[in-house]
Design an enzyme around this catalytic site. Structure first.
Site, PDB file in Angstrom:
ATOM      1  N   HIS A 163       6.890  -0.765  18.373  1.00  0.00           N
ATOM      2  CA  HIS A 163       5.803  -0.201  17.566  1.00  0.00           C
ATOM      3  C   HIS A 163       5.986   1.317  17.458  1.00  0.00           C
ATOM      4  CE1 HIS A 163       1.339  -0.920  16.337  1.00  0.00           C
ATOM      5  NE2 HIS A 163       1.912  -0.009  15.570  1.00  0.00           N
TER       6      HIS A 163
ATOM      7  N   GLU B  64       1.483  -6.630  22.741  1.00  0.00           N
ATOM      8  CA  GLU B  64       2.494  -5.595  22.926  1.00  0.00           C
ATOM      9  C   GLU B  64       2.372  -5.009  24.320  1.00  0.00           C
ATOM     10  OE1 GLU B  64       1.886  -2.789  19.777  1.00  0.00           O
ATOM     11  OE2 GLU B  64       2.827  -4.071  18.272  1.00  0.00           O
TER      12      GLU B  64
ATOM     13  N   ARG C 160      -3.675  -8.119  -3.248  1.00  0.00           N
ATOM     14  CA  ARG C 160      -4.866  -8.712  -3.868  1.00  0.00           C
ATOM     15  C   ARG C 160      -4.936  -8.345  -5.342  1.00  0.00           C
ATOM     16  NH1 ARG C 160      -9.479  -6.565   0.089  1.00  0.00           N
ATOM     17  NH2 ARG C 160      -8.075  -4.787  -0.046  1.00  0.00           N
TER      18      ARG C 160
ATOM     19  N   VAL D 288       6.347  -4.655  10.085  1.00  0.00           N
ATOM     20  CA  VAL D 288       6.024  -3.295  10.531  1.00  0.00           C
ATOM     21  C   VAL D 288       4.527  -3.036  10.417  1.00  0.00           C
ATOM     22  CG1 VAL D 288       8.299  -2.325  10.009  1.00  0.00           C
ATOM     23  CG2 VAL D 288       6.530  -2.358   8.224  1.00  0.00           C
TER      24      VAL D 288
ATOM     25  N   ILE E  24       2.549   2.724   2.511  1.00  0.00           N
ATOM     26  CA  ILE E  24       3.808   2.523   3.232  1.00  0.00           C
ATOM     27  C   ILE E  24       4.690   1.534   2.482  1.00  0.00           C
ATOM     28  CG2 ILE E  24       4.824   1.621   5.373  1.00  0.00           C
ATOM     29  CD1 ILE E  24       2.384   2.763   6.848  1.00  0.00           C
TER      30      ILE E  24
ATOM     31  N   ARG F 254       1.115  -5.248  11.834  1.00  0.00           N
ATOM     32  CA  ARG F 254       0.523  -5.564  13.130  1.00  0.00           C
ATOM     33  C   ARG F 254       1.041  -6.942  13.545  1.00  0.00           C
ATOM     34  NH1 ARG F 254      -0.410  -0.954  13.035  1.00  0.00           N
ATOM     35  NH2 ARG F 254      -2.344   0.174  13.491  1.00  0.00           N
TER      36      ARG F 254
ATOM     37  N   GLY G  64       0.841  -1.185   0.000  1.00  0.00           N
ATOM     38  CA  GLY G  64       0.000   0.000   0.000  1.00  0.00           C
ATOM     39  C   GLY G  64       0.879   1.237   0.000  1.00  0.00           C
TER      40      GLY G  64
END
Length: 315
Positions: free
Chosen positions: A279, A260, A171, A229, A151, A231, A149
């Protein structure tokens, strides 16, 4: 914005105070009657707090918006909110550069076994340096991006500058992937054996939870490194521990885990071929300031009845 260890950052609080009226969730929950005549129209979620439940929503009859401070909104029940005509916004794009920079930091840390080298060099018992200990570089290596995407594309641009070949799994094929000469793979399992580094940047959804499991890890090269990076729940931690211990892959660099923080004593925390950060890929003054301002912009637009700058799509 408070956490158990930290107070709300003052540089963000000044942005908020100058543009919106702030009511702290703890204060509201302790004495809701005090705010009976106050029209609370928006909730801002920072680091996953407060948890927006139906019970909380019932207490806020004027609520029109839940503004998520971050790009991901997997911790928000969007269907419940949207069924009540409550909009949800997030803060895409403003954190792309900071996140991509940290991603490259983790790729390079995995490549050069940076933390292991630092620990050995700074150890009080060290009397000589291992100058003949060589590592894997990134030049002319292949980076596989799981979910390219905004990032992911920013990472690809940086990796290309390091003379890396880019492959990606989405996808759907991006129309702009020629910008980084990226090779599209609709099938993730076909891509994985071709990569020296695999970085996970997908949003966490029901479909992507555990997208990197034992099957996928077993397909990777034994010399490969995994970087996450996105989740923590996108990667099966138990499977990751097993393949790292057995030499199934060489290294893992994680900015996110599940949960976390990881419990103290978790196997990943004691392994020499693992780097874990907290994170923090968006944690620069510039990025967090931009995220805060975009959240405020969404709140102000909602109040004015205007189109939100970054409304989460309805599903």
């Amino acid at each position: 914005m408070d956490t158990d260890l930290e107070k709300a950052p003052e540089h963000l609080m000044s942005l908020l105070r100058n543009q919106v009226e702030v009511i702290w969730i703890d204060e509201f929950l302790e004495e809701p009657g005090k705010f009976h005549d106050v029209k609370i129209m928006a909730i801002m979620i920072f680091h996953g707090k407060p948890k927006v439940t139906e019970e909380l929503v019932e207490k806020l009859p004027h609520l029109k918006l839940v503004a998520v401070f971050g790009a991901g909104y997997n911790n928000v029940d969007t269907k419940m909110l949207q069924s009540r005509n409550i909009k949800v916004s997030n803060t895409p794009k403003v954190l792309d550069d900071a996140c991509a920079n940290q991603a490259m930091l983790l790729i390079l840390a995995a490549a050069r076994e940076f933390i292991r080298d630092v620990k050995r060099t700074m150890a009080p018992t060290t009397t000589a340096l291992l100058k003949n200990h060589v590592t894997v570089g990134v030049d002319k290596k292949t980076l596989g991006i799981v979910g390219m995407g905004n990032i992911g594309l920013a990472i690809a641009k940086r990796a290309k500058a390091f003379n890396m070949t880019i492959r990606y799994h989405n996808r759907n094929k991006r129309t702009d992937d020629a910008e980084v000469d990226a090779l599209f793979h609709r099938n993730l399992n076909v891509m994985l054996p071709l990569c020296d580094y695999v970085i996970v940047t997908v949003s966490l959804t029901a479909a992507t939870r555990g997208i990197i499991g034992r099957e996928q890890l077993d397909l990777m090269k034994t010399s490969a490194a995994l970087i996450n990076v996105s989740r923590g729940a996108t990667v099966d931690h138990d499977a990751l521990v097993q393949v790292l211990r057995s030499g199934g892959i060489r290294f893992a660099a994680l900015d996110v885990t599940d949960p976390e923080p990881l419990p103290r004593g978790h196997p990943l925390l004691g392994m020499d071929n693992v780097v874990v950060t907290g994170h923090t890929s968006s944690a620069t003054y510039e990025s967090r300031g931009g995220m805060c301002q975009k959240s405020i912009d969404n709140v102000v637009a909602m109040w004015r009845g205007a189109e939100l700058p970054s409304e989460v799509p309805r599903y």
